[in-house]
Design a protein around this motif. Structure first.
Motif, PDB file in Angstrom:
ATOM      1  N   ALA A 124      35.437   7.249   2.325  1.00 48.98           N
ATOM      2  CA  ALA A 124      36.742   7.626   1.766  1.00 48.98           C
ATOM      3  C   ALA A 124      37.623   6.399   1.570  1.00 48.98           C
ATOM      4  O   ALA A 124      38.347   6.286   0.574  1.00 48.98           O
ATOM      5  N   ASN A 125      37.565   5.450   2.498  1.00 51.60           N
ATOM      6  CA  ASN A 125      38.398   4.248   2.410  1.00 51.60           C
ATOM      7  C   ASN A 125      38.032   3.370   1.215  1.00 51.60           C
ATOM      8  O   ASN A 125      38.866   2.582   0.748  1.00 51.60           O
ATOM      9  N   CYS A 126      36.795   3.472   0.741  1.00 50.39           N
ATOM     10  CA  CYS A 126      36.396   2.630  -0.393  1.00 50.39           C
ATOM     11  C   CYS A 126      36.725   3.282  -1.736  1.00 50.39           C
ATOM     12  O   CYS A 126      36.400   2.733  -2.792  1.00 50.39           O
ATOM     13  N   GLY A 127      37.358   4.466  -1.709  1.00 48.87           N
ATOM     14  CA  GLY A 127      37.790   5.103  -2.951  1.00 48.87           C
ATOM     15  C   GLY A 127      36.851   6.154  -3.487  1.00 48.87           C
ATOM     16  O   GLY A 127      37.116   6.763  -4.528  1.00 48.87           O
ATOM     17  N   ALA A 128      35.737   6.402  -2.787  1.00 52.52           N
ATOM     18  CA  ALA A 128      34.806   7.448  -3.231  1.00 52.52           C
ATOM     19  C   ALA A 128      35.388   8.822  -2.912  1.00 52.52           C
ATOM     20  O   ALA A 128      36.183   8.976  -1.986  1.00 52.52           O
ATOM     21  N   ASN A 129      34.976   9.824  -3.681  1.00 47.50           N
ATOM     22  CA  ASN A 129      35.408  11.195  -3.394  1.00 47.50           C
ATOM     23  C   ASN A 129      34.233  12.167  -3.288  1.00 47.50           C
ATOM     24  O   ASN A 129      34.426  13.372  -3.189  1.00 47.50           O
ATOM     25  N   PHE A 189      18.239  -2.812   2.394  1.00 52.01           N
ATOM     26  CA  PHE A 189      19.243  -2.933   3.436  1.00 52.01           C
ATOM     27  C   PHE A 189      20.148  -4.143   3.215  1.00 52.01           C
ATOM     28  O   PHE A 189      20.908  -4.527   4.095  1.00 52.01           O
ATOM     29  N   SER A 190      20.042  -4.764   2.049  1.00 56.64           N
ATOM     30  CA  SER A 190      20.868  -5.916   1.716  1.00 56.64           C
ATOM     31  C   SER A 190      21.582  -5.625   0.401  1.00 56.64           C
ATOM     32  O   SER A 190      20.945  -5.418  -0.638  1.00 56.64           O
ATOM     33  N   TYR A 191      22.911  -5.571   0.433  1.00 59.26           N
ATOM     34  CA  TYR A 191      23.667  -5.201  -0.764  1.00 59.26           C
ATOM     35  C   TYR A 191      23.749  -6.378  -1.733  1.00 59.26           C
ATOM     36  O   TYR A 191      23.671  -7.539  -1.339  1.00 59.26           O
ATOM     37  N   CYS A 192      23.910  -6.073  -3.002  1.00 59.02           N
ATOM     38  CA  CYS A 192      24.040  -7.123  -4.002  1.00 59.02           C
ATOM     39  C   CYS A 192      25.464  -7.677  -3.996  1.00 59.02           C
ATOM     40  O   CYS A 192      26.312  -7.247  -3.214  1.00 59.02           O
ATOM     41  N   SER A 193      25.753  -8.622  -4.863  1.00 57.47           N
ATOM     42  CA  SER A 193      27.044  -9.310  -4.828  1.00 57.47           C
ATOM     43  C   SER A 193      28.182  -8.430  -5.347  1.00 57.47           C
ATOM     44  O   SER A 193      27.967  -7.501  -6.128  1.00 57.47           O
ATOM     45  N   PRO A 194      29.426  -8.708  -4.925  1.00 55.91           N
ATOM     46  CA  PRO A 194      30.586  -7.974  -5.444  1.00 55.91           C
ATOM     47  C   PRO A 194      30.705  -8.058  -6.966  1.00 55.91           C
ATOM     48  O   PRO A 194      31.044  -7.070  -7.618  1.00 55.91           O
ATOM     49  N   LEU A 204      30.796  -2.220   0.896  1.00 53.23           N
ATOM     50  CA  LEU A 204      31.781  -1.254   0.421  1.00 53.23           C
ATOM     51  C   LEU A 204      33.087  -1.932   0.020  1.00 53.23           C
ATOM     52  O   LEU A 204      33.856  -1.391  -0.770  1.00 53.23           O
ATOM     53  N   LYS A 205      33.343  -3.120   0.577  1.00 54.82           N
ATOM     54  CA  LYS A 205      34.541  -3.865   0.172  1.00 54.82           C
ATOM     55  C   LYS A 205      34.481  -4.218  -1.312  1.00 54.82           C
ATOM     56  O   LYS A 205      35.515  -4.328  -1.972  1.00 54.82           O
ATOM     57  N   ALA A 206      33.253  -4.418  -1.811  1.00 51.89           N
ATOM     58  CA  ALA A 206      33.088  -4.723  -3.230  1.00 51.89           C
ATOM     59  C   ALA A 206      33.222  -3.477  -4.091  1.00 51.89           C
ATOM     60  O   ALA A 206      33.589  -3.553  -5.263  1.00 51.89           O
ATOM     61  N   VAL A 207      32.916  -2.316  -3.517  1.00 52.18           N
ATOM     62  CA  VAL A 207      33.010  -1.056  -4.265  1.00 52.18           C
ATOM     63  C   VAL A 207      34.465  -0.610  -4.381  1.00 52.18           C
ATOM     64  O   VAL A 207      34.876  -0.028  -5.390  1.00 52.18           O
ATOM     65  N   LYS A 208      35.246  -0.900  -3.353  1.00 44.79           N
ATOM     66  CA  LYS A 208      36.618  -0.372  -3.288  1.00 44.79           C
ATOM     67  C   LYS A 208      37.473  -0.700  -4.502  1.00 44.79           C
ATOM     68  O   LYS A 208      38.154   0.193  -5.029  1.00 44.79           O
ATOM     69  N   PRO A 209      37.487  -1.945  -5.003  1.00 43.68           N
ATOM     70  CA  PRO A 209      38.334  -2.213  -6.182  1.00 43.68           C
ATOM     71  C   PRO A 209      37.971  -1.344  -7.385  1.00 43.68           C
ATOM     72  O   PRO A 209      38.866  -0.850  -8.086  1.00 43.68           O
TER      73      PRO A 209
END
Length: 733
Positions: free
Chosen positions: A78-83, A349-354, A384-389
């Motif tokens: 929820a904090n990253c803006g997903a619904n 288990f390793s996310y890609c770049s923002p 998720l910090k990269a997803v939030k914007p």
């Protein structure tokens, strides 16, 4: 000028009842609709159109169930803006993440009910819950081998390679076996009891492709023999270069599609009988999926929503593959999710770049799709910090993103008949390969375009300045007449290779179905370079014309090895062909074969490339071919475009709108051949000609950044520097 249209018919599926009272369609391409009512069930599913989803996949639960905290996971989401959360309740093993009376509980749960925990947590955070269910199985196979698909030798059919077989990874179940009634529908009953907002079907066992996954179990054999009196065609026939020349293979294809339709209907009815407000969403694979499964266009008439699996790094594709799938889905009648790949290549288990995540999500927003982040390992929160914007921006700007429609000058035609029939032949240039090259050519010349599917109608084509047939070989007589009427009335046409040379059953015509429109007669298709020569094949510019503008007389442009040889009738050849002469390495001799033709038919203009310009560009990205193609688009559209963009070819642009609002979307994927570590900013200049002499009331960006602009003589000029993604909102009077 706009025009009023009236239509008293009801349209829409999946419980939606629309009554179109009156529609205004202006030259800007915007349509306003009035609906007198929707059903209660349809209103309950409106959330799908605004969904920003994150997928929690079952593969991650196998290792860390003991650390799974539903409250914490949902709070982070929820904090990253997903619904919306897609949560796997049934794993690939056929094991349940909740106490099931039908499926064995997943190992390590120790009585926990993860599905209940997720439902309670998503309710607290006002997050929609989609429950994932798979049709693969492993745990119950020893007890129920009759549920499993069999190959033609009677062996159990499993997912993966021989190593997976020894490990007993998972097996394909058969929709014609007792598995459907004894397991699958009962599991769905249990899941419905948790009152999710949606149920997502990941039907891996549905035969999307030919050959390998065709089932020869006793149930399939008996049912097909009962209706046809014949045996299921062998895997050799179904895997051959042209299986449809076998009438039994065609009959089997229609039979299995009928069984798939019945399976989907039974599942959907089961859900709706118990709770009609639950949306049923299906994994449709990629838009290119074909063979025995149902085409994406047909699935859109059955389900409440679809997912197109636009995996990128995982399958060796490029970032624009996400936009390609989203644009294909844009003209479907239901909400469509497209994957925004979270992980890096096969390292899940390793996310890609923002920067890469921003571009992937940007492609989806720009083309009207709902993003579904795939797949999020819940212990890896940093990404998720990269997803939030991106997700937060979508949330803040819903009024400019939801229910918008594309406003395009060109329609790129995807021919399902050609993909399913012609592409199975031993052909030198396949439609799907050329279609992908066509997408890239249009995108990298900054042409604003839509994708239309087959079964064209005059109404579909009328809003476009031109249509594009990238080797749409199989067209029926109705489609040919529609295209002919469209061009005669002033529409433009770009066609390539063997477009219209075959009928809808892939039977070759004596001449192009569009021979009068193209102004040429078909003679033969010739491989003019066996591939053993050192030197390539060329087209040689001979005639001065708007299409060859910027090329000097005698200039050479690359050609592929295959060329359609034509007799020129009313058309005009602009280029000849230079063919290498073995064993020489020198240029070769000039032939009389025309390699670029133009024609005027009625009020319309036509450019015909008798070769696969699209596949050549897809592989080599020749700038000189992009320039030639850009000239062709400008000539056939007769300058009738609303948007002009000057920037790098690796910036894609789309134009969408509703009412008096226009949105220009820009996606910069420069330097993304490997993981896009940081954006490569691009300078962009835009000219937007407002339709109907409208004036700009306000202009803003989705990122809230300031941009320079001015308006004069009905043209809005904008300049900006683009990093990854931006949306420019233009509000007119």
């Amino acid at each position: 000028m706009g025009f009023w249209t009236t239509d008293s018919s009801s349209i829409g599926g999946n419980g939606v009842s629309w009554r179109i009272k009156r529609c205004w369609k202006g030259s800007g391409g915007l349509v306003k609709m009035c609906n007198s009512h929707k059903t209660e069930e349809a209103i309950a599913k409106e959330w799908l159109k605004k969904s920003r989803a994150i997928g929690l996949e079952m593969i991650f639960f196998e290792h860390t169930k003991e650390n799974f905290d539903a409250e914490e996971v949902v709070r982070e989401i929820a904090n990253c803006g997903a619904n919306t959360v897609r949560f796997a309740a049934i794993s690939w093993k056929g094991e349940a993440q909740y106490p099931s009376k039908v499926a064995p509980m997943a190992e390590g749960l120790e009585g926990r009910d993860l599905l209940k925990e997720m439902r309670e947590a998503t309710n607290r955070y006002d997050i929609r819950l989609i429950v994932y269910i798979n049709d693969l199985n492993r745990t119950l196979v020893p007890k129920h081998p009759e549920w499993v698909k069999r190959n033609e030798h009677g062996e159990l059919m499993f997912l993966g390679d021989e190593r997976d077989s020894k490990q007993g990874f998972c097996y394909f179940t058969c929709i014609n076996s007792p598995w459907l009634e004894e397991f699958y529908l009962k599991v769905i009953d249990e899941i419905v009891g948790y009152e999710p907002d949606g149920i997502y079907l990941d039907c891996n066992s549905i035969p999307r492709y030919l050959g390998k996954y065709v089932c020869y179990c006793k149930y399939c054999r008996e049912e097909f023999r009962k209706v046809s009196g014949k045996d299921i065609p062998s895997q050799k026939i179904l895997s051959s270069s042209n299986p449809w020349k076998d009438p039994v293979a065609l009959e089997f294809r229609e039979w299995i599609r009928g069984r798939i339709r019945a399976f989907y209907k039974k599942v959907i009815n089961r859900v709706r009988q118990k709770n009609p407000k639950i949306a049923v969403i299906n994994n449709a694979g990629s838009y290119t999926s074909r063979g025995l499964g149902l085409p994406v266009e047909e699935q859109a008439k059955i389900f409440d929503g679809l997912l197109l699996e636009a995996y990128i790094r995982n399958i060796g594709a490029e970032l624009w593959h996400a936009g390609e799938n989203a644009k294909f889905a844009d003209n479907l009648s239901i909400p469509v999710f497209v994957h925004a790949e979270y992980f890096s290549y096969r390292w899940r288990f390793s996310y890609c770049s923002p920067s890469e995540l921003a571009v992937k999500i940007g492609f989806l927003i720009a083309n009207g799709a709902n993003p579904l982040l795939a797949e999020y390992p819940f212990h890896e929160k940093e990404g998720l910090k990269a997803v939030k914007p991106s997700y937060s921006s979508i949330k803040e700007n819903e009024e400019f993103l939801v229910d918008t429609k594309p406003i395009s000058s060109v329609a790129l035609i995807y021919s399902r008949k050609t993909a399913e029939f012609y592409d199975k032949r031993d052909t030198l240039e396949k439609h799907e390969n050329l279609f992908r090259g066509a997408y890239l050519l249009l995108s990298q010349t900054h042409t604003i375009f839509d994708v239309l599917h087959s079964d064209l109608s005059g109404e579909d084509l009328g809003k476009y300045k031109a249509i594009y047939l990238p080797n749409a070989a199989c067209l029926d007589e109705k489609e040919i007449q529609t295209i002919q009427d469209y061009v005669k009335s002033g529409g433009g046409l770009i066609a390539s290779y063997e477009s219209s040379l075959f009928n809808e059953k892939c039977l070759k015509r004596d001449d192009f179905g569009l021979n009068e429109v193209m102004g040429v007669k078909y003679l033969k298709t010739k491989r003019i370079n066996s591939g053993s020569y050192v030197e390539g094949v060329y087209m040689k510019a001979k005639e001065s014309h708007e299409v060859t503008k910027g090329f000097h007389d005698g200039q050479l442009l690359p050609l592929p090895d295959a060329l359609v040889i034509t007799e020129v009738k009313k058309a005009k050849g602009l280029c000849t062909t230079i063919i290498p002469q073995p064993p020489e390495v020198s240029l070769g001799k000039e032939s009389a074969y025309p390699s670029l033709l133009i024609n005027e038919f009625g009020k319309g203009r036509v450019v015909y490339f008798p070769f696969g310009i699209e596949s050549l560009y897809l592989e080599y990205r020749f700038p000189i071919l992009r320039r030639l193609f850009d000239n062709a688009v400008k000539w056939v559209t007769q300058g009738g475009t609303l948007l002009k963009i000057e920037t790098a070819p690796t910036v894609e642009a789309t134009l969408r709108g509703k009412d008096s609002v226009y949105i220009i979307h820009l996606i910069n994927y420069t330097n993304s051949e490997r993981i896009l570590e940081a954006p490569c900013p691009q300078e962009i200049k835009i000219e937007f000609r407002l339709p109907d002499k409208k004036k700009v009331k306000n202009i803003k960006t989705l990122s809230k950044k300031r941009i320079a602009f001015d308006e004069s003589n009905g043209i809005l000029r904008i300049s900006l520097q683009l990093e990854s993604y931006e949306g420019i909102v233009i509000i007119s009077d």
